[in-house]
Scaffold this motif. Structure first.
Motif, PDB file in Angstrom:
ATOM      1  N   SER A 150       0.817  -1.224   0.000  1.00 43.53           N
ATOM      2  CA  SER A 150       0.000   0.000   0.000  1.00 43.53           C
ATOM      3  C   SER A 150       0.845   1.266   0.000  1.00 43.53           C
ATOM      4  N   LEU A 151       2.166   1.133   0.128  1.00 49.10           N
ATOM      5  CA  LEU A 151       3.031   2.310   0.169  1.00 49.10           C
ATOM      6  C   LEU A 151       3.232   2.874  -1.238  1.00 49.10           C
ATOM      7  N   LYS A 152       3.090   4.178  -1.377  1.00 43.79           N
ATOM      8  CA  LYS A 152       3.299   4.823  -2.663  1.00 43.79           C
ATOM      9  C   LYS A 152       4.774   4.757  -3.054  1.00 43.79           C
ATOM     10  N   LYS A 153       5.016   4.678  -4.357  1.00 44.65           N
ATOM     11  CA  LYS A 153       6.384   4.571  -4.854  1.00 44.65           C
ATOM     12  C   LYS A 153       7.213   5.792  -4.459  1.00 44.65           C
ATOM     13  N   THR A 154       6.609   6.959  -4.502  1.00 46.36           N
ATOM     14  CA  THR A 154       7.334   8.185  -4.133  1.00 46.36           C
ATOM     15  C   THR A 154       7.739   8.165  -2.660  1.00 46.36           C
ATOM     16  N   ASP A 155       6.856   7.625  -1.813  1.00 48.37           N
ATOM     17  CA  ASP A 155       7.180   7.524  -0.384  1.00 48.37           C
ATOM     18  C   ASP A 155       8.307   6.519  -0.158  1.00 48.37           C
ATOM     19  N   ILE A 211      12.045   7.252   1.513  1.00 46.82           N
ATOM     20  CA  ILE A 211      12.613   6.505   2.645  1.00 46.82           C
ATOM     21  C   ILE A 211      14.010   6.002   2.304  1.00 46.82           C
ATOM     22  N   LEU A 212      14.172   5.446   1.110  1.00 47.00           N
ATOM     23  CA  LEU A 212      15.472   4.908   0.703  1.00 47.00           C
ATOM     24  C   LEU A 212      16.511   6.020   0.567  1.00 47.00           C
ATOM     25  N   GLU A 213      16.097   7.161   0.036  1.00 47.71           N
ATOM     26  CA  GLU A 213      17.043   8.276  -0.104  1.00 47.71           C
ATOM     27  C   GLU A 213      17.466   8.800   1.265  1.00 47.71           C
ATOM     28  N   ARG A 214      16.514   8.864   2.191  1.00 47.39           N
ATOM     29  CA  ARG A 214      16.844   9.309   3.542  1.00 47.39           C
ATOM     30  C   ARG A 214      17.830   8.346   4.195  1.00 47.39           C
ATOM     31  N   SER A 215      17.621   7.053   4.007  1.00 48.14           N
ATOM     32  CA  SER A 215      18.534   6.054   4.554  1.00 48.14           C
ATOM     33  C   SER A 215      19.910   6.150   3.910  1.00 48.14           C
ATOM     34  N   MET A 216      19.949   6.437   2.602  1.00 52.51           N
ATOM     35  CA  MET A 216      21.221   6.596   1.906  1.00 52.51           C
ATOM     36  C   MET A 216      22.033   7.733   2.532  1.00 52.51           C
ATOM     37  N   LYS A 217      21.375   8.829   2.839  1.00 58.04           N
ATOM     38  CA  LYS A 217      22.070   9.994   3.382  1.00 58.04           C
ATOM     39  C   LYS A 217      22.534   9.789   4.824  1.00 58.04           C
TER      40      LYS A 217
END
Length: 768
Positions: A374-379, A383-389
């Motif tokens: 149910s999670l939107k692709k943009t969300d 999340i992945l970009e935030r984890s990358m940083k």
């Protein structure tokens, strides 16, 4: 002849003058007298379990040194050291003239490698203590005279026994094993006093060159060196020829125990304890605006918890605060090494050997994995970009002035790497971005168990593997508690005069908040709709309609205050939906809170440490249990009656599948979308709490069958209790019962017990 004698006498006078100048400190470095009197003052602090097993140490890099006195050394280690390094140790006063002359003639003049060394144990100790590493032979030759003078002074200040002890306490045996106590544990898993002759010979053999004679990597070479030491022990009459011959036939075997703060038992607990003991007095300037509750929590801990900030609240005789890394403290904890082992095994057996595979299968082939469908692709991308940083790789690239576009390309290029798996480390090739997604796919867990009367923490598992997942889900992480909040509301109802057998109409409930907005909780329980049911039935089945009915009769403000009195620290909004558990709490807070239900309404605070001693065994501090009354006895025993019904025929009934027949209370809790699975369970003498979920709330099972708390969290507690009861040495019995005063034997207080109710389906556990 005149010139010869002039040079000879002149050389002696110059040498004598040099030694006088060194002794007076005019040439080279001569440590102050007080340093010579106390040459070793840096020792690792030990963390010790309640059953006196070493859990780990706190030490600076390469200083994992734990003091051991001469009396606690095996005679074999002393004999091996003297025979190998200094056969005339007991006769000289720091310098062995015979050995020195032999070394000069045989090695210096005749260039014989077998000429032997001239350094005594005292000289070697002087080198270990005061000679820094140098890069050339000439610099090393200049150090020698200084070491000779220091050796003589050490002999003046110390007995031979103390010098041997200091040398063995100082030597670095590799693998972070500094000193004979650490080395005995690292290589043989035992105390120095328990070393066998061949084990002592192995460690002394390493003193020549620990890297060259490494018993882990260079077994045959190290065995040869061990046999040389055994020969020298025979030559110096410490062992007989028969002993020597038989010992030399024994293969070199070790029991290797790597010393690393990330290895061993209870790593999450040890790190939590370290942070707690070394905490500074909270300063609001060091907290962000969104950390106001954290500041309040830390400030309260500083004032009320004697362990919090102990190193900075207390000072040594010199007025300096204690240093956990160098002051050789002995920290006696309440952790039981056996129960800790069972707790860690239980997490691995349920998640690593079972639940994780089911999660992988559910997400297999899904492009949104490991997130919810149910999670939107943009969300998901956010999340992945935030984890990358948040990665070190990203920080390093930023320091090198890479642009975001360049960093993105780097994170999407495949590289070789080693990643975690439950079956061991796995070498693979993937992009750093895929590795972030891969690591997020592992379910996380937090588990703690303690004595409900004293608060003594018996087991503490903050996650699935400290090396790769260092966020502590026992005391650092907070997640929505779902239906585990319901016992607090039901207890409040009991305080207000309700009884477990009071009946309510089982229909949909409409609640109105203080702003006039309507709130209608959904309910998955379709049984007995439109019929009269008891309050006990409501908690037993985790029924949202009965819970909402009670909330309608009570005040959310009073409930919020009650939750704080139970020890829940974070923000708790006093809204009508609070009854279904939207607030966050840590496993540690929940375990402490549930202790009140097993302890007559008295909540015990988690107690990690029983006492602290210095390196000499002097007691520096003792810690007594801290507790507070949060419920009346009458309300407590009524709630206890209902919580036992949860296990005996309610949503916690699965616990009986593990062969546990003991009297027990408990409560499951599943937050919205199966993001969090909780199980709180307790017996008369043990209370525990389990949380299982993903790193992010959007990482969870999509199906209720696997995502409910009874499937995710409860089994860990069941496996743990099964192991605990099977170990008779722990003293826990399944025949132990809750002590309920006779006056409270009838929880209905005039009401009539409901009919026997059938076991509800596990799917009835739901949070809206």
């Amino acid at each position: 002849m005149k010139w010869f004698w002039a040079l000879f006498v002149g050389g002696i006078l110059i040498a004598a003058l040099l030694f006088v100048l060194i002794a007076k400190g005019f040439v080279g470095y001569m440590p102050p007298i007080e340093d010579l009197e106390n040459p070793i003052d840096k020792y690792a602090s030990q963390v010790i379990s309640v059953d006196l097993k070493p859990l780990g140490t706190y030490a600076h890099s390469k200083e994992n040194r734990i003091y051991v006195s001469y009396q606690d050394l095996s005679p074999h280690i002393i004999h091996a050291l003297i025979a190998t390094e200094d056969a005339r140790f007991v006769d000289h006063s720091g310098i062995d003239a015979y050995a020195l002359a032999r070394a000069i003639i045989k090695r210096g003049i005749l260039m014989q490698k077998s000429g032997g060394g001239g350094s005594t144990i005292s000289q070697q100790l002087a080198k270990l203590l005061y000679s820094p590493s140098v890069g050339s032979l000439s610099e090393r030759l200049l150090q020698k005279p200084i070491e000779w003078v220091i050796a003589v002074k050490l002999e003046k200040y110390y007995t031979k026994e103390e010098i041997v002890s200091m040398y063995l306490n100082k030597f670095d045996f590799l693998y972070n094993a500094v000193g004979i106590k650490s080395a005995s544990w690292v290589y043989f898993g035992k105390e120095p006093k328990d070393l066998l002759v061949e084990e002592a010979a192995t460690l002394v053999g390493m003193c020549k060159n620990p890297s060259y004679y490494n018993p882990i990597r260079k077994i045959e070479r190290t065995k040869g060196r061990r046999d040389v030491v055994l020969n020298l022990m025979y030559k110096n009459k410490f062992i007989s020829q028969t002993q020597k011959d038989s010992l030399q036939q024994i293969p070199l075997t070790t029991n290797f125990n790597r010393v690393d703060h990330k290895d061993g038992l209870a790593p999450y607990f040890r790190e939590y304890l370290r942070l707690m003991m070394t905490a500074q007095k909270p300063n609001s300037e060091h907290y962000s605006t969104w950390q106001k509750y954290k500041f309040a929590e830390d400030s309260l801990a500083w004032e009320t918890n004697p362990v919090y900030g102990w190193c900075n609240k207390n000072t040594k005789s010199n007025g300096q605060p204690y240093n956990i890394y160098t002051d050789g403290l002995k920290i006696y904890t309440n952790i039981d090494s056996r129960m800790q082992t069972y707790a860690e095994e239980s997490v691995k057996e349920h998640i690593g050997d079972y639940l994780q595979d089911i999660f992988f299968k559910e997400k297999s082939g899904r492009d949104y994995a490991p997130f919810s469908k149910s999670l939107k692709k943009t969300d998901m991308e956010a999340i992945l970009e935030r984890s990358m940083k948040q990665t070190k790789r990203y920080e390093d690239l930023k320091k090198e002035n890479y642009s975001d576009i360049e960093i993105s390309k780097i994170f999407n290029n495949e590289v070789e790497m080693t990643v975690f798996s439950w079956k061991g480390l796995r070498d693979t090739t993937m992009t750093p971005m895929d590795s972030i997604r891969y690591m997020k796919s592992f379910l996380r867990a937090g588990f703690a168990a303690m004595d409900p009367k004293t608060g003594a923490v018996k087991a503490y598992v903050g996650g699935i593997d400290y090396k790769y997942f260092q966020y502590d889900m026992v005391n650092m992480g907070r997640r929505q508690i779902g239906s585990t909040i319901k016992p607090y509301l039901y207890a409040l109802a009991m305080e207000e005069g309700f009884t477990p057998c009071d009946e309510v109409l089982h229909v949909e409930q409409e609640l109105v908040d203080e702003n006039g907005r309507l709130y209608i909780p959904r309910n998955a329980n379709k049984k007995n709709v439109g019929e009269m049911v008891s309050i006990k039935w409501g908690l037993q089945n985790s029924d949202n309609w009965v819970t909402a009915y009670l909330m309608k009769q009570l005040s959310p403000y009073v409930l919020a205050r009650l939750l704080h009195s139970f020890g829940l620290q974070g923000q708790i909004d006093p809204v009508v939906s609070l009854c279904l558990g939207p607030c966050d709490a840590s496993v540690g807070e929940m375990v402490s809170a549930y202790s009140a239900f097993a302890n007559g309404g008295v909540r015990a605070q988690m107690s990690c440490v029983s006492r602290i001693e210095d390196g000499m065994g002097n007691v520096l501090a003792t810690f007594t249990p801290q507790s507070s009354e949060v419920l009346s006895e009458e309300a407590t025993y009524k709630t206890l009656h209902m919580l036992r019904a949860v296990v005996d025929g309610g949503t916690g009934g699965r616990i009986r599948r593990y062969g546990i027949s003991a009297p027990m209370g408990g409560k499951t809790g599943t937050s919205q979308n199966n993001s969090d699975g909780w199980f709180m369970g307790f017996t008369p003498s043990l209370v525990g709490g389990v949380w299982v979920g993903g790193e992010d709330r959007s990482i969870h099972f999509d199906r209720m069958a696997e995502g409910q708390a009874a499937a995710m969290a409860l089994p860990i507690f069941g496996i743990f209790m099964k192991k605990v009861y099977a170990d008779k040495s722990l003293g826990y019995s399944q025949t132990e019962n809750f002590e309920v005063p006779y006056i409270y034997a009838n929880p209905c207080a005039g009401g009539s017990e409901m009919r026997d109710l059938s076991t509800p389906k596990l799917e009835d556990e739901i949070f809206e």
